[in-house]
Design an enzyme around this catalytic site. Structure first.
Site, mmCIF file in Angstrom:
data_model
loop_
_atom_site.group_PDB
_atom_site.id
_atom_site.type_symbol
_atom_site.label_atom_id
_atom_site.label_comp_id
_atom_site.label_asym_id
_atom_site.label_seq_id
_atom_site.Cartn_x
_atom_site.Cartn_y
_atom_site.Cartn_z
ATOM 1 N N CYS A 120 49.746 52.003 37.333
ATOM 2 C CA CYS A 120 50.131 51.581 38.688
ATOM 3 C C CYS A 120 51.417 52.247 39.168
ATOM 4 C CB CYS A 120 50.277 50.068 38.744
ATOM 5 S SG CYS A 120 48.772 49.230 38.239
ATOM 6 N N HIS A 269 53.387 48.295 45.530
ATOM 7 C CA HIS A 269 52.115 48.486 44.827
ATOM 8 C C HIS A 269 51.222 47.282 45.108
ATOM 9 C CE1 HIS A 269 49.083 49.087 41.914
ATOM 10 N NE2 HIS A 269 49.487 48.099 41.135
ATOM 11 N N ASN A 299 42.987 46.502 44.173
ATOM 12 C CA ASN A 299 44.031 47.277 43.492
ATOM 13 C C ASN A 299 43.469 48.655 43.162
ATOM 14 O OD1 ASN A 299 45.882 48.383 41.753
ATOM 15 N ND2 ASN A 299 46.110 46.576 40.457
HETATM 16 O O1 UT7 Z 1 48.118 46.571 38.705
HETATM 17 C C1 UT7 Z 1 48.064 46.064 37.418
HETATM 18 C C2 UT7 Z 1 48.950 44.912 37.281
HETATM 19 N N1 UT7 Z 1 48.170 43.704 37.298
HETATM 20 C C3 UT7 Z 1 48.659 42.624 37.871
HETATM 21 O O2 UT7 Z 1 49.710 42.658 38.450
HETATM 22 C C4 UT7 Z 1 47.887 41.335 37.741
HETATM 23 C C5 UT7 Z 1 48.838 40.187 37.543
HETATM 24 N N2 UT7 Z 1 48.142 38.930 37.294
HETATM 25 C C6 UT7 Z 1 47.437 38.299 38.243
HETATM 26 O O3 UT7 Z 1 47.340 38.772 39.359
HETATM 27 C C7 UT7 Z 1 46.831 36.976 37.903
HETATM 28 O O4 UT7 Z 1 47.195 36.606 36.594
HETATM 29 C C8 UT7 Z 1 45.288 36.960 38.017
HETATM 30 C C9 UT7 Z 1 44.877 37.009 39.484
HETATM 31 C C10 UT7 Z 1 44.687 38.151 37.312
HETATM 32 C C11 UT7 Z 1 44.689 35.709 37.414
HETATM 33 O O5 UT7 Z 1 45.234 34.558 38.041
HETATM 34 P P1 UT7 Z 1 45.800 33.358 37.147
HETATM 35 O O6 UT7 Z 1 46.196 32.303 38.075
HETATM 36 O O7 UT7 Z 1 46.856 33.924 36.252
HETATM 37 O O8 UT7 Z 1 44.529 32.901 36.337
HETATM 38 P P2 UT7 Z 1 44.312 32.849 34.755
HETATM 39 O O9 UT7 Z 1 44.078 34.197 34.193
HETATM 40 O O10 UT7 Z 1 45.349 31.994 34.107
HETATM 41 O O11 UT7 Z 1 42.940 32.045 34.699
HETATM 42 C C12 UT7 Z 1 42.830 30.709 35.216
HETATM 43 C C13 UT7 Z 1 41.373 30.323 35.240
HETATM 44 C C14 UT7 Z 1 40.646 30.641 33.936
HETATM 45 O O12 UT7 Z 1 39.693 29.631 33.715
HETATM 46 P P3 UT7 Z 1 39.981 28.462 32.660
HETATM 47 O O13 UT7 Z 1 40.199 29.145 31.344
HETATM 48 O O14 UT7 Z 1 41.197 27.754 33.169
HETATM 49 O O15 UT7 Z 1 38.741 27.637 32.731
HETATM 50 C C15 UT7 Z 1 39.937 31.928 34.242
HETATM 51 O O16 UT7 Z 1 38.775 32.119 33.453
HETATM 52 O O17 UT7 Z 1 40.696 31.087 36.253
HETATM 53 C C16 UT7 Z 1 39.554 31.730 35.689
HETATM 54 N N3 UT7 Z 1 39.320 32.989 36.379
HETATM 55 C C17 UT7 Z 1 38.493 33.081 37.433
HETATM 56 N N4 UT7 Z 1 37.753 32.176 38.075
HETATM 57 C C18 UT7 Z 1 37.024 32.613 39.128
HETATM 58 C C19 UT7 Z 1 39.855 34.203 36.125
HETATM 59 N N5 UT7 Z 1 39.376 35.106 36.984
HETATM 60 C C20 UT7 Z 1 38.525 34.442 37.807
HETATM 61 C C21 UT7 Z 1 37.740 34.839 38.910
HETATM 62 N N6 UT7 Z 1 37.005 33.888 39.523
HETATM 63 N N7 UT7 Z 1 37.703 36.096 39.354
#
Ligand code: UT7
Length: 342
Positions: A120, A269, A299
């Site tokens: 990135c 970004h 992204n």
């Molecule tokens: O450019 C590269 C750099 N990358 C980034 O900057 C990404 C930074 N991180 C993020 O943007 C966030 O962490 C995410 C958007 C990727 C994820 O959001 P989060 O609030 O941190 O969610 P999480 O990973 O803690 O997951 C929470 C829940 C999980 O379910 P359980 O285990 O609580 O039942 C995930 O499985 O949300 C679930 N989940 C989804 N649900 C529906 C994860 N992705 C999805 C999805 N749709 N697409």
């Protein structure tokens, strides 16, 4: 010593729009438009068709940037190609773009092509490298490309939804040119923290193993899904992204002797709209001084900032005389900021 300014910008995204609902409908992923928009701001992304690589997306973006700079392709002295999704393990896409631009034909110089693999932050690493080369007087026009084809390497199943819902394909190009005018890239600040190399990565193979990809009894390489697709500790990345982006932007401004109020346009970004809103809120950056395209393109990694610059220039939001700040953070971890007098 000449200054180094951005003489032309261009971008290209593939025509196929994939909405959040399409991820559910076409790929059967257990997700929803509401979940993705609430957590990331993303509404849709673009996917390239089979047979299209990063250098193919980069070609129309490069041609547009050359046209906007008022240059001919024969004026370009070097290509710096930033991508984390190269067509092959090697060689890089820089040489492929050089050939597609017709720079191997009779009468042309065989200009150098350098690939940068800084995810990135790749574009800002490339922009800094180009600026240093132009300011040294060695080169006059360096093309900096950010281009990604993510769609081929996303785990488009519920298992991979945390990562696969974020990324899209696209390309952006900025041409860094020498000028005697008092303008251009004023300063840049780059950083990296290799302790977090495994927090956001796509391994595919491991060169420490023998062979680097496990083979079955017929000698066919076998890559397990956890090696094949990108993995990420999203929460950790989120937290570090905010801290590093705030710090690197403040550092770059301090080194340039300016304040945030002096900046007219902020190009963050595009990893997550929420990350950028946190950074903006912490630094009291007004929304009207920021530009975003993550809602439409997701992204696009190394391509996010050059696409933002090209879109902002095309729409008239970015004009000569403005002070622009570009800020990135991503896998590595790596990060960077650049301040540009447009
Ligand atoms: O450019 C590269 C750099 N990358 C980034 O900057 C990404 C930074 N991180 C993020 O943007 C966030 O962490 C995410 C958007 C990727 C994820 O959001 P989060 O609030 O941190 O969610 P999480 O990973 O803690 O997951 C929470 C829940 C999980 O379910 P359980 O285990 O609580 O039942 C995930 O499985 O949300 C679930 N989940 C989804 N649900 C529906 C994860 N992705 C999805 C999805 N749709 N697409």
């Amino acid at each position: 010593m000449p200054n180094a300014y951005i003489s032309g910008t261009g971008y290209y995204v593939p025509p196929r729009v994939v909405t959040n609902d399409d991820l559910v409908k076409d790929y059967g992923i257990d997700t929803s438009h509401e979940w993705i928009v609430k957590r990331t701001g993303i509404e849709a992304r673009r996917y390239a068709e089979k047979g299209v690589g990063p250098s193919d997306l980069a070609l129309p973006a490069a041609e547009k940037a050359i046209e906007n700079a008022g240059l001919d392709k024969s004026d370009i002295d070097m290509i710096i190609f930033c991508t984390l999704s190269p067509t092959y393990a090697f060689p890089g896409d820089g040489v492929m773009l050089q050939e597609k631009l017709g720079r191997c034909e009779d009468g042309h110089r065989f200009i150098p092509a350098l690939d940068i693999r800084n995810q990135c932050s790749g574009f800002l690493y490339g922009l800094s490298t180009a600026t240093a080369m132009v300011k040294s007087g060695a080169l006059k026009h360096v093309m900096v490309v950010g281009a990604e084809v993510h769609s081929a390497a996303l785990d488009l199943t519920t298992r991979g939804r945390t990562v696969s819902s974020l990324f899209g394909d696209g390309a952006g190009v900025s041409i860094v040119s020498a000028t005697e005018e008092d303008r251009g890239v004023r300063n840049w600040h780059l950083g990296a923290d290799g302790r977090f190399a495994d927090v956001l990565c796509q391994r595919v193979w491991d060169m420490r193993e023998r062979p680097f990809i496990p083979q079955d009894e017929n000698g066919v390489g076998q890559v397990k899904p956890e090696m094949m697709f990108a993995e990420m500790n999203g929460r950790l990345v989120f937290k570090h992204a905010i801290e590093r982006m705030v710090a690197v932007l403040m550092t770059a401004c301090w080194e340039a002797g300016i304040t945030l109020e002096d900046v007219d346009l902020f190009c963050f970004h595009q990893a997550n709209l929420r990350i950028n809103q946190y950074v903006s809120d912490m630094l009291k950056i007004p929304a009207e001084k920021t530009v975003h395209n993550i809602q439409r393109f997701g992204n696009t990694t190394a391509a996010t900032i050059p696409i933002l610059l090209a879109e902002a220039e095309e729409s008239g939001k970015l004009k000569p005389g403005m002070k622009v700040a570009c800020i990135a953070f991503g896998s590595g971890f790596t990060w960077g900021a650049a301040l540009i007098d447009w």
